[in-house]
Design an enzyme around this catalytic site. Sequence first.
Site, short mmCIF file in Angstrom:
data_model
loop_
_atom_site.label_atom_id
_atom_site.label_comp_id
_atom_site.label_asym_id
_atom_site.label_seq_id
_atom_site.Cartn_x
_atom_site.Cartn_y
_atom_site.Cartn_z
N MET A 15 27.42 10.69 -5.66
CA MET A 15 28.28 9.53 -5.94
C MET A 15 28.09 9.07 -7.38
SD MET A 15 30.66 7.86 -4.53
CE MET A 15 30.76 7.42 -2.79
N PHE A 63 -8.89 -8.09 -0.93
CA PHE A 63 -8.46 -6.70 -0.80
C PHE A 63 -7.24 -6.60 0.11
CE2 PHE A 63 -8.74 -2.55 1.42
CZ PHE A 63 -8.43 -1.75 0.33
N GLN A 64 -6.23 -5.92 -0.34
CA GLN A 64 -4.98 -5.72 0.39
C GLN A 64 -4.33 -7.05 0.78
OE1 GLN A 64 -5.51 -2.69 3.51
NE2 GLN A 64 -4.87 -1.16 2.00
N LYS A 121 -6.10 -11.54 10.20
CA LYS A 121 -7.02 -10.77 11.03
C LYS A 121 -7.88 -11.66 11.93
CE LYS A 121 -10.15 -6.85 10.61
NZ LYS A 121 -10.77 -5.88 9.69
N GLU A 146 5.68 2.93 5.91
CA GLU A 146 6.18 1.74 6.58
C GLU A 146 7.69 1.57 6.42
OE1 GLU A 146 3.51 1.82 4.68
OE2 GLU A 146 1.82 0.99 5.81
#
Lengths: 568, 162
Positions: free
Chosen positions: A474, A117-118, A167, A55
């Site tokens: 760097m 969940f999630q 959802k 993502e």
Amino acid sequence: MSSTTEAITGGRLMVELLEEAGVEIVFGYPGGAILPFYDELYHSKKIKHILVRHEQGAIHMAEGYARSTGKLGVCIATSGPGATNLITGLTDAKLDSIPILAITGQVATDAIGTDAFQEADIFGITIPITKYNALIKKADDLSRHFEEAIKIAMGGRPGPVLLDFPKDVQLEKTTVRKASALKIAPHHYERPKVKGDPQEFADALNQAKRPLLYVGGGAINSFASAEIKALAEKANAPVTTTLMGLGAFPGTHPLSVGMLGMHGTAYANKAVLECDYILNLGARFDDRVAKYQDFAPNAVRAHVDIDAAEFNKRVNVDHILHGDLKDAIREILPFVKGGDRTSWIENIQNLKKNHPLDFDNSGDSIKPQDFLQKVYAKTKGEAIVSTDVGQHQMWAAQYYLFDKPNTWLTSGGLGTMGYGLPAAIGAKFGNPDKTVICVTGDGSFQMCIQELATIAQSQLGVKILLFNNNFLGMVRQWQELFYEERFSESQWTYNPNFVKLADAYGIPAMRIEHKSEIEKGVEFFLKDNGSALIEVMIPAEEKVFPMIPAGKSQQDLIEFKDLGKLKK
Amino acid sequence: MKHTLSILVNNHPGVMSHVSGLFTRRGYNIDSIAVGVTDNVDVSSMTIVLNGDDFIVGQVKNQLLKLPDVLRVQDMAYASSVQRELVLISFSISETNRSEALTICNGFDVKILEMTEDSLLIEFSGNSRQVSNIISVLKPFGIREISRTGQIAIAYRNQNAV
């Protein structure tokens, strides 16, 4: 509010709203809590979905797309881990003022707050890093939130917005839809009326003997390039840009003094010290540019910005114009007089001559600065260039001259390693006919390297220029100069074989190590419109100069020629 | 220096988080915060007291005004506004000091809500200085519990009268 006659699901409505707003491409990754929306997206003929590998890649692609096209970038993720993987990109877009719409799935409303969940409280998590966010509790509210989100993302000072989409709300039916004319076209949204006195503003410029224009990323967001050029030429004033402002004023223009700040040119930073008037056009006196209140110590300071909160935030100014930059300059221009600035311009020319960008190109090793100059010549400066973060980023900023806005994509405010590759992918989707080059380093590249698969899957022609010094360059540079060469955890004692890795994804690749191979390498890398990776081995001790050490100001600038002094 | 900000916001869930989060992430400390809905159910009023110089308060105002749900920010000058705080105090008394306690309560214009053999529960409202004052006066009795609302404020209509 108007109503459609037929009730449709929230998921369907979201797809229709995106289509109506003109969204043509979205970057995302499906998962349980966003499946009803994806099921509706399946039927869309107008929206192309790019399946990413992480993502973070999705949101950086949306950023690259937005920056290179000026349009809204859209990304999709599922709930929980999908959504939290967007955090870095949201923060990046907030700091660099990039218009992004992130749509995240959320667990069903009756499960919210139960540690389902999630489940993650993405609304709460993203409050400080979005310009606007909302949890859509009912399908009836979706249209209102969507309109609000798009207007806020695109309007004023642009920024990221997030809509959290449970959802069950994706499945819930609604007839409520705002009749709206939302469009994601650039510069379509609210431009606050310019506040302040343009004449007084111009008078200060007219009186200046040594004026300097200091152009920031706001110039890109405001599409103000033509106006800035007109202003600079009319006033006969040199122009320096920030890292974010590269391309807003042609880097090849005689009045250009290049980039200022920590790794800006010596002549730009010296011009800042010498100017008697500094006009900030859509920059924010960022700490990489202006360390102290005594920034431009001999100058009257003026500032144009769309965000009133930026005035006097870090550096106090004498004159303020609040509003959209393009509009503001149009109001100033009629009052601007030519004025004879010959000696100031001569002075600038001398600074350029006496303090050029410089590096040691003797020996057999390939110098990144040299390679970038050759890439610049070969592409005639026409490419869109994205970078990751580190030495390669600064070399690209210094040695590839940007003449056009929206062709330079870099993570300025947040300094996000892993940004470059996905940003290039997003830019290529938005500009299929242009050459898109991702300049990266062996450290940064490995932070989003999985998106090579996205290139392969879409048969996308993204060029990857990988500078490999087997170090975090760097970090190494700072450790060498300021930590007595204690290279704590900056060396890669293992790097993959990048050529074989690219080969595994079906991307043509080549490694070069010696100066004699440069021409062959550039030729291979840019020969057609297809994807390619060139791995350029560079010396680990190569450094970025000039440099203003952290916490210091323009007076303390170190040039390449001062290196010997510094080491003693 | 203490400043009192009166902020009108949309009465939506999450707005309070947006506002207080802004203070947290910019490193500004909130001394007190009081929130209630106004006569318009869609609008809430927040009163925030913070310590800071004019520069910090100016920054806070600017940043607050950038939040889409913030409708108005007013910096309340002490002289031109009414500032009040309510406090509930439960404290110990004994037979020997009961009358002293009641005398103090009378002097302060305190409302007595409950009196038992060994305790008093009182209500008092005033500006923050007066509230702190009564707390320190009652401290020697033995304070059992205190609950302060945080300050609320409203500007006088007639700014010339003060």
